[in-house]
Design an enzyme around this catalytic site. Structure first.
Site, PDB file in Angstrom:
ATOM      1  N   GLU A   1      -5.978 -10.532  -1.474  1.00 55.70           N
ATOM      2  CA  GLU A   1      -6.698 -10.581  -0.104  1.00 55.70           C
ATOM      3  C   GLU A   1      -8.464 -10.183  -0.500  1.00 55.70           C
ATOM      4  O   GLU A   1      -9.050  -9.558  -0.119  1.00 55.70           O
ATOM      5  CB  GLU A   1      -6.334  -9.156   0.604  1.00 55.70           C
ATOM      6  CG  GLU A   1      -4.840  -9.254   0.642  1.00 55.70           C
ATOM      7  CD  GLU A   1      -4.454  -7.784   1.625  1.00 55.70           C
ATOM      8  OE1 GLU A   1      -5.360  -7.250   2.136  1.00 55.70           O
ATOM      9  OE2 GLU A   1      -3.176  -7.717   1.616  1.00 55.70           O
TER      10      GLU A   1
ATOM     11  N   SER B   1     -49.249 -27.517 -14.166  1.00 55.91           N
ATOM     12  CA  SER B   1     -48.665 -27.278 -12.715  1.00 55.91           C
ATOM     13  C   SER B   1     -49.566 -27.406 -11.551  1.00 55.91           C
ATOM     14  O   SER B   1     -50.159 -28.617 -11.826  1.00 55.91           O
ATOM     15  CB  SER B   1     -47.835 -25.916 -12.478  1.00 55.91           C
ATOM     16  OG  SER B   1     -47.000 -25.797 -11.396  1.00 55.91           O
TER      17      SER B   1
ATOM     18  N   GLU C   1       0.697  -1.224   0.019  1.00 52.51           N
ATOM     19  CA  GLU C   1       0.182  -0.022  -0.050  1.00 52.51           C
ATOM     20  C   GLU C   1       0.790   1.357   0.175  1.00 52.51           C
ATOM     21  O   GLU C   1       0.593   2.203   0.822  1.00 52.51           O
ATOM     22  CB  GLU C   1      -0.814  -0.047   1.156  1.00 52.51           C
ATOM     23  CG  GLU C   1      -1.938  -1.119   1.276  1.00 52.51           C
ATOM     24  CD  GLU C   1      -2.987  -1.281   2.536  1.00 52.51           C
ATOM     25  OE1 GLU C   1      -2.886  -0.202   3.381  1.00 52.51           O
ATOM     26  OE2 GLU C   1      -3.720  -2.143   2.482  1.00 52.51           O
TER      27      GLU C   1
END
Ligand code: XIL
Length: 710
Positions: free
Chosen positions: A274, A613, A163
């Site tokens: 990460e 159905s 970083e």
């Protein structure tokens, strides 16, 4: 996805759950192999661990099953390993290193130099003054070399500097690098030195520069620039670590793709170091963040899964340069973001989530698929509307104008996520070709369910849903053609049993209006969530009849379609649905009304009942309960008849049972052969390549009609 959901009767039920409701998590069984196995031809799969993870037998088993690379979440960072100058604390780091040694798991070292989690002795004196550069370098060198030397038998790569690049925006005149104490002491050179010290200690380790917001175009350019300068200066940097702390709204995967392309111009190794995908707009490595609500709505889960699935698709494409993908923590229980952010593929009980299955179950062939850009407006679109579109392969594409929205999902295919263009339009294409035929869908915009303004509405899921039509290869049998057409008319009949005026639609064949002939009648029922509009709109029953009659394949008959009172039944309570009220309406009110208002042959042998159905279940129950009413029975994706259920074999002249090939048709075909063996006139039909959807039922009607009233 959709294929899993749309099996059997339950399909309509799942479909109908409002997408803002939280679905009960159906537990996924513990896998027998892991992500590492699924990705063995692509890259390693890693996770960061804490001490508990490597001390608990169940968690150890899960780690060994899923991952072949490990990162210590905190244990190898500067402060934990050397809190005070020269005072080393190796306990936790040693345990994690031993775990990897014992289990033959690769260990990524994280991290040698970072502005966070570092003892301030490294860069400042007791009064807080920054150290002279030489002293800082000496501190850095002894720390880096102590840890790299200690673990060089087991650590195969290090995040050397973490970083160090500035976040966006970088104002004019400010450096491209983070203005950390280290930077203030030594400028960019401290980064170079860290890599040199590490390389000196272990020339075999791969050395990474690691950062977050790694796909944001401006920051990725700065990361690239830094590593390029290092390369040009001969610094031993091997790879770029993309932290990958992403969220459900971003980054856009085209930015991830672009970043990998850019980085691979300067390094041969890219690791996702990460990875997690949280449920809110936060992103990156900031240590203060939204803790999440713990409530995962269905649309958030879909967005998250979409990000994971598409990220891995991009990573697979770059497998030549991407060689390890590490999740930051093994499960939501351990996540540094807190369990409520629900950011990982394993839940708080270390059980895989649905997104785990989606990431793992990729299809290498589908990765190679090329979508043909021959999209045309769907035939169900409102006049003049371009979208939704379908292409010749069956992909569907959606486009919505919603300039202030943060997320737009089409419910097609279990959730097709749309992405925003600069001009406020959201566009998304299904991940795979859709099944042929009609599909209901809706849009979920920022959690709110709305219809697509581009297309017509069809009643399903207890609401008027948007509809899209994927042209079927056999569409001719329900096409609008220049043949004689019958009529569909609305009738209103008073029902004493329900004390209501009720509605039905009646199809009369083309010949009906000029003549005195009487006709047989088919009572045709819709499914759960639908109503009396379904069969002659999305079902095209009238066109199917017209075409069959025009081709001389059937003798004309009347079709009556009424509401089956199914929509008050709640999901999960379908089994307890009481059919008797509808049975009374149908047999004792509607049939007499139709017989007295239309030229019907008012006899049992000229009456059929069929349904799809839940309408099939009604048909099953009512035909058996009222054997004096109907002589032909039809079930479409709606159960079966067993020979024993039919008291008197002479009560029925024909039985039709059909379903889609994706609905588990074996049961249907077995039922049909059992009925035939018992001497019944039974016919079975399996609609090829379709699920619990209307193309199955259109085809069923087409197949069933010729066997009626013979
Ligand atoms: C995090 C750890 O997960 C937390 O336990 C700790 O409190 C803070 O650091 N970027 C990094 C990781 O490089 O080292 C960070 O890990 C998360 C952000």
């Amino acid at each position: 996805m959709k294929r899993i959901l749309l099996v059997g009767m339950c399909a309509l039920v799942f479909w109908a759950v409002p997408s803002h409701a939280q679905r009960g998590s159906r537990e996924i069984p513990t896998p027998t192999d892991g992500l590492k196995d699924a990705y063995k031809d692509y890259f390693m799969i890693g996770a960061s661990v804490n001490i508990k993870n490597v001390s608990d037998a169940d968690q150890i088993a899960m780690i060994k099953r899923e991952f072949n690379s490990i990162t210590a979440e905190n244990a190898m960072k500067p402060q934990p390993t050397e809190p005070q100058k020269g005072e080393f604390n190796w306990e936790d780091a040693d345990r994690i290193a031993d775990f990897c040694r014992q289990n033959g798991i690769k260990l990524r070292g994280h991290t040698l130099m970072w502005h966070s989690q570092i003892g301030s002795w490294m860069y400042q004196d007791e009064k807080g003054n920054l150290l002279p550069k030489e002293e800082f370098y000496a501190n850095m060198k002894h720390h880096i070399q102590a840890i790299v030397n200690r673990y060089k038998d087991v650590v195969y790569c290090w995040d050397v500097v973490n970083e160090a690049v500035a976040d966006s925006p970088v104002w004019p005149g400010r450096p491209e690098l983070r203005e950390s104490p280290m930077y203030k002491i030594a400028g960019e050179e401290f980064i170079y030195k860290a890599f040199e010290y590490a390389h000196e200690a272990d020339p075999d380790a791969l050395l990474f520069y690691n950062d977050y917001n790694d796909a944001e175009p401006a920051k990725s350019q700065r990361i690239y620039n830094l590593v390029k300068r290092m390369k040009d200066a001969g610094v031993p940097v091997d790879g770029i670590g993309m932290q990958g702390h992403y969220n459900i709204y971003g980054p856009n995967m085209s930015d991830v793709d672009a970043a990998i392309n850019l980085y691979s111009k300067v390094v041969k190794h890219i690791h996702i170091t990460e990875l997690d995908i949280r449920l809110n707009e936060d992103k990156g490595g900031a240590l203060r963040f939204n803790q999440g609500s713990g409530q995962v709505t269905d649309w958030e889960r879909i967005l998250q899964q979409d990000q994971y699935v598409n990220l891995f698709k991009v990573l697979r494409k770059h497998k030549d340069v991407v060689d390890c993908v590490t999740f930051w923590n093994i499960s939501d229980k351990d996540s540094w973001l807190g369990a409520a952010n629900s950011a990982l593929l394993f839940d708080v009980n270390y059980k895989p989530k649905r997104s785990y299955l989606a990431v793992k179950g990729f299809d290498p062939e589908a990765d190679k698929a090329v979508i043909k850009e021959d999209f045309k407006p769907s035939e169900l679109n409102q006049p003049g509307q371009e979208y939704p579109m379908v292409n010749s392969q069956g992909y569907a594409r959606f486009r919505i104008y919603a300039p202030k929205a943060t997320s737009v999902i089409s419910s097609i295919a279990g959730g097709t996520v749309l992405h925003k263009d600069a001009d406020g339009y959201w566009t998304g294409t299904t991940a795979a070709p859709e099944d042929e035929g009609f599909h209901y869908y809706h849009l979920t915009i920022d959690g709110g369910v709305v219809n697509d303004p581009g297309t017509n509405n069809y009643y399903g899921s207890i609401r008027w849903e948007s509809g899209i039509e994927i042209p079927a290869h056999d569409a001719d049998f329900y096409a609008e053609k220049n043949v004689p057409h019958g009529n569909v008319q609305q009738i209103l009949f008073w029902s004493n049993s329900t004390d209501q005026l009720r509605k039905a639609f009646v199809y009369t064949p083309p010949q009906y209006d000029n003549g005195k002939k009487k006709y047989p009648v088919l009572y045709l029922q819709h499914g759960w969530g639908e109503n009396e509009y379904a069969w002659w709109n999305q079902g095209r029953a009238n066109l199917i009849m017209d075409n069959l009659i025009a081709e001389g394949k059937i003798e004309p008959f009347i079709v009556v379609m009424t509401y089956g009172m199914t929509n008050d039944v709640r999901i999960g309570e379908l089994g307890r649905f009481n059919y008797t009220h509808f049975q009374t309406v149908l047999c004792d009110e509607l049939v007499p009304y139709v017989d007295s208002h239309f030229r019907t042959i008012a006899k049992k042998d000229s009456r059929a009942m069929a349904g799809l159905s839940m309408g099939g279940m009604e048909t099953h129950t009512i035909t058996l309960a009222r054997p004096e009413m109907f002589s032909y029975y039809g079930l479409m994706s709606g159960g079966i008849y067993l020979p024993d259920e039919i008291q008197d074999p002479k009560q029925v002249k024909g039985i039709f049972i059909g379903c889609g090939s994706k609905e588990g048709p074996e049961r249907v075909m077995k039922a049909v052969s059992d009925l035939q063996a018992a001497g019944f006139n039974a016919q079975g039909y399996v609609s090829d390549g379709t699920a619990h959807e209307f193309l199955t039922w259109r085809r069923c009607l087409y197949q069933m009609a010729p066997m009626l009233f013979k």
